[in-house]
Design a protein around this motif. Structure first.
Motif, short mmCIF file in Angstrom:
data_model
loop_
_atom_site.label_atom_id
_atom_site.label_comp_id
_atom_site.label_asym_id
_atom_site.label_seq_id
_atom_site.Cartn_x
_atom_site.Cartn_y
_atom_site.Cartn_z
N GLY A 59 -36.06 -8.15 14.26
CA GLY A 59 -35.65 -7.15 13.28
C GLY A 59 -35.94 -7.55 11.84
N LEU A 60 -36.80 -8.55 11.64
CA LEU A 60 -37.10 -9.02 10.29
C LEU A 60 -38.52 -8.68 9.84
CD1 LEU A 60 -35.49 -12.59 10.44
CD2 LEU A 60 -34.61 -10.55 9.29
N GLY A 61 -39.23 -7.88 10.60
CA GLY A 61 -40.62 -7.57 10.26
C GLY A 61 -40.78 -6.99 8.87
N MET A 62 -39.88 -6.13 8.45
CA MET A 62 -39.99 -5.48 7.13
C MET A 62 -39.60 -6.43 6.00
SD MET A 62 -41.30 -2.63 7.80
CE MET A 62 -41.18 -1.85 6.20
N ASP A 63 -39.00 -7.57 6.32
CA ASP A 63 -38.60 -8.54 5.31
C ASP A 63 -39.73 -9.51 4.96
OD1 ASP A 63 -35.90 -7.67 4.96
OD2 ASP A 63 -35.46 -8.56 6.92
N PHE A 64 -40.79 -9.51 5.75
CA PHE A 64 -41.89 -10.45 5.55
C PHE A 64 -43.21 -9.68 5.40
CE2 PHE A 64 -38.55 -12.93 7.32
CZ PHE A 64 -38.68 -14.19 6.74
N LEU A 65 -43.24 -8.73 4.49
CA LEU A 65 -44.43 -7.90 4.31
C LEU A 65 -45.61 -8.68 3.72
CD1 LEU A 65 -42.76 -4.62 3.05
CD2 LEU A 65 -43.58 -5.17 5.35
N VAL A 73 -59.21 -24.91 0.43
CA VAL A 73 -60.55 -25.33 0.02
C VAL A 73 -61.19 -26.27 1.04
CG1 VAL A 73 -60.16 -25.02 -2.45
CG2 VAL A 73 -59.62 -27.22 -1.40
N PHE A 74 -60.38 -26.88 1.89
CA PHE A 74 -60.89 -27.78 2.93
C PHE A 74 -61.22 -27.04 4.23
CE2 PHE A 74 -57.94 -30.36 0.34
CZ PHE A 74 -58.87 -31.23 -0.20
N GLY A 75 -60.93 -25.74 4.29
CA GLY A 75 -61.17 -24.98 5.50
C GLY A 75 -59.99 -25.00 6.45
N ASP A 76 -58.85 -25.55 6.03
CA ASP A 76 -57.66 -25.60 6.87
C ASP A 76 -56.93 -24.26 6.79
OD1 ASP A 76 -58.14 -28.33 7.36
OD2 ASP A 76 -57.02 -28.90 5.57
N GLY A 77 -56.52 -23.75 7.93
CA GLY A 77 -55.79 -22.50 7.95
C GLY A 77 -54.36 -22.66 7.47
N LEU A 78 -53.84 -21.63 6.84
CA LEU A 78 -52.45 -21.60 6.37
C LEU A 78 -51.83 -20.28 6.76
CD1 LEU A 78 -52.83 -22.80 2.67
CD2 LEU A 78 -52.00 -24.14 4.59
N VAL A 79 -50.56 -20.31 7.12
CA VAL A 79 -49.79 -19.09 7.31
C VAL A 79 -48.89 -18.97 6.09
CG1 VAL A 79 -48.06 -17.90 8.71
CG2 VAL A 79 -49.86 -19.24 9.81
N CYS A 80 -49.07 -17.92 5.33
CA CYS A 80 -48.30 -17.71 4.10
C CYS A 80 -47.24 -16.65 4.35
CB CYS A 80 -49.22 -17.26 2.97
SG CYS A 80 -50.55 -18.43 2.62
N LEU A 81 -45.99 -17.00 4.08
CA LEU A 81 -44.89 -16.04 4.27
C LEU A 81 -44.86 -15.00 3.18
CD1 LEU A 81 -41.96 -18.39 5.32
CD2 LEU A 81 -43.47 -17.04 6.78
N GLY A 82 -45.35 -15.33 2.02
CA GLY A 82 -45.28 -14.42 0.88
C GLY A 82 -43.88 -14.45 0.30
N PRO A 83 -43.68 -13.72 -0.78
CA PRO A 83 -42.34 -13.71 -1.38
C PRO A 83 -41.36 -12.98 -0.47
CG PRO A 83 -43.81 -12.18 -2.51
CD PRO A 83 -44.63 -12.90 -1.51
N ILE A 84 -40.19 -13.56 -0.30
CA ILE A 84 -39.15 -12.94 0.52
C ILE A 84 -37.83 -12.98 -0.24
CG2 ILE A 84 -40.26 -13.47 2.73
CD1 ILE A 84 -38.27 -15.82 3.03
N GLN A 85 -36.96 -12.09 0.11
CA GLN A 85 -35.62 -12.07 -0.47
C GLN A 85 -34.82 -13.25 0.08
OE1 GLN A 85 -34.36 -9.83 -2.74
NE2 GLN A 85 -36.43 -8.99 -2.87
#
Length: 122
Positions: A59-65, A73-85
């Motif tokens: 139920g948190l999908g809308m909180d992590f838009l 720059v090294f080609g490493d993948g990142l998962v970014c949460l973005g700004p959240i409340q």
């Protein structure tokens, strides 16, 4: 006084020690043909999609838009949460704690049981 090169090199050494997984490396904005960005981004996309699915289930999908895949720059993948409340951060922390508690309880329950012997082959 440090020269620009000396400052940059010492900064890189500090980042190597404090960030061995290169998670805080700069984002890849100016791409280099010698770096395999696609693989890192694809791994990050799979991770972001899996996290998005679980957040939606909780139920948190809308909180992590701002949740998205990115690459360094090294080609490493990142998962970014973005700004959240702050409330979304607290809810995510609670989910992590509950998940760990359930896993620990399950693990403790399995330690008290003996594994049944396998049936003999026919």
């Amino acid at each position: 006084m440090h020269s620009q090169d000396g400052l940059t090199k010492s900064k890189e050494k500090v980042e190597d020690v404090t960030d061995p997984r290169r998670v805080v490396a700069k984002r890849a904005e100016n791409l280099s043909s010698a770096t395999p960005y696609v693989r890192g981004w694809a791994e990050a996309k799979r991770g972001a999609d899996a996290l998005a699915e679980q957040l939606h289930s909780a139920g948190l999908g809308m909180d992590f838009l701002g949740l998205r895949a990115d690459v360094t720059v090294f080609g490493d993948g990142l998962v970014c949460l973005g700004p959240i409340q702050p409330e979304a951060g607290e809810a995510l922390a609670c989910l992590l704690v509950m998940g760990l508690a359930m896993e620990m309880a399950d693990h403790a329950g399995h330690q008290g049981r003996s594994v049944p012997p396998e049936a003999p082959a026919a």
